[in-house]
Scaffold this active site. Structure first.
Site, PDB file in Angstrom:
ATOM      1  N   HIS A  65       0.845  -1.198   0.000  1.00 25.12           N
ATOM      2  CA  HIS A  65       0.000   0.000   0.000  1.00 25.12           C
ATOM      3  C   HIS A  65       0.880   1.248   0.000  1.00 25.12           C
ATOM      4  O   HIS A  65       0.660   2.196   0.759  1.00 25.12           O
ATOM      5  CB  HIS A  65      -0.979  -0.014   1.169  1.00 25.12           C
ATOM      6  N   TYR A 333       3.991  -4.871  10.179  1.00 28.00           N
ATOM      7  CA  TYR A 333       3.939  -3.412  10.008  1.00 28.00           C
ATOM      8  C   TYR A 333       5.184  -2.778  10.620  1.00 28.00           C
ATOM      9  O   TYR A 333       5.763  -1.843  10.071  1.00 28.00           O
ATOM     10  CB  TYR A 333       2.703  -2.832  10.702  1.00 28.00           C
TER      11      TYR A 333
END
EC number: 1.11.1.-
Length: 344
Positions: A65, A333
């Site tokens: 993303h 993440y």
């Protein structure tokens, strides 16, 4: 078709495979028992594989993303929201920061590319006590795999499939043994007219608890009040590389972009720890409130490079399910954030 990640296999399968293969970062630690130096864990391997597939790294950008846009606004809870959860942002209106994004680690990916869907939305709620909590969702109802190890296996199958790979290729072998991934691959994913005309789904369940101590598992649904609208073939052929990123600021100049956030409630016996299992549409929903986006972030490109959303950044009244994908995501993440901020 020569996709960014797969330059082989059947073209339609390849395009959709990529769309499903790079949705979210997942992780769980794995340590080699007979080594003093830990072996790279699953989250690092996933980030490494994504970076290779994207032909990166791209300094300052996410491993997935990478391309996105940041806006701000307000979330106003509904009267029904407190009946589900005592969470602070379900009691009174709060400011929000929202990032819409395209998948993959390629920051120049054309918005209309078949590889650019499912899209992502990340919502940060600024709580009255100064705290924050996040929702992270995608524009597809369901996830292709049930655990981090299978996600790594999926990415590895993609990277191992070459133009001259014998049949069945590694990707084809993986899809043959993972029906949820195959379903994810073949499902239509039309390009939206706007980020503001696209629905998003929470593929992981959470446990919501209200002030009475009553608990209920549910998944988020985020639906545009403007309705779902997709490009037709002619519009798709003419779409500029950054059409979604350019369209949203223009739309905001005319009126707020609004979404209804709801919770789809699990019925007794529904699976709550596996994002590949989609609950029936007839499950009841509780409207949690309206997300009203009004303003572009002052410097969207700069701010999104430092923003780090976390679906497990939770508040009293919302707890995680036992879904291994949900529990593992923040670990990966953190790998991506560390590399992004260090320039590696």
């Amino acid at each position: 078709m020569k996709s960014l990640f797969i330059r082989h296999a059947h073209a339609s399968t390849t395009r959709k495979m990529l769309s499903g293969a790079v949705l979210l970062l997942l992780a769980s630690p794995v340590i080699a028992a007979d080594q003093t130096t830990p072996e790279k864990n699953v989250n690092e391997k996933i980030v490494d594989t994504m970076t290779v597939l994207a032909k990166g790294p791209y300094t300052g950008f996410r491993a997935n993303h990478a391309k996105g846009i940041v806006v701000t606004g307000t979330f106003t809870p509904s009267a029904a929201a407190p009946t589900l959860s005592k969470a602070a942002h379900f009691q009174s209106a709060v400011p929000v920061t929202v990032r819409f994004s395209d998948p993959t680690g390629v920051p120049t990916l054309p918005d209309a590319s078949p590889n650019a869907s499912p899209h992502g939305i990340a919502i940060r709620f600024q709580l009255p006590d100064g705290g924050i909590t996040d929702i992270v969702s995608i524009s597809f109802n369901g996830f292709p795999v049930a655990n981090p190890e299978d996600f790594l296996a999926l990415l590895t199958a993609v990277s191992s499939t070459k133009p001259d790979s014998p049949k069945p290729t590694p990707v084809e072998q993986f899809l043959a043994t993972h029906p949820a991934a195959k379903r994810f691959v073949i499902a239509p994913k039309p390009a939206p007219v706007s980020f503001g005309t696209l629905s998003f789904y929470g593929v992981n369940a959470f446990k919501f608890t209200n002030a009475k101590g009553e608990s209920q598992y549910a998944r988020y649904r985020i639906e545009p009040l403007a309705g779902n609208q997709s490009l037709n073939e002619e519009q798709l052929a003419k779409a500029a590389p950054n059409y979604l990123m350019d369209e949203l600021p223009t739309r905001l100049e005319k009126a707020p972009v609004t979404f209804r956030i709801s919770a789809q409630l699990a019925a007794p016996g529904d699976v709550t720890d596996d994002g590949t299992v989609i609950w029936p549409d007839n499950r009841p929903q509780i409207e949690l409130g309206v997300l009203s986006l009004t303003t572009m972030a002052a410097d969207s490109l700069a701010i999104q490079k430092t923003l780090a959303f976390n679906p497990l950044l939770l508040v009293d009244g919302i707890a995680p399910s036992a879904d291994p994908i949900l529990l593992a995501r923040p670990l990966a993440y953190s790998v991506s954030v560390r590399r992004r901020l260090s320039g590696n």
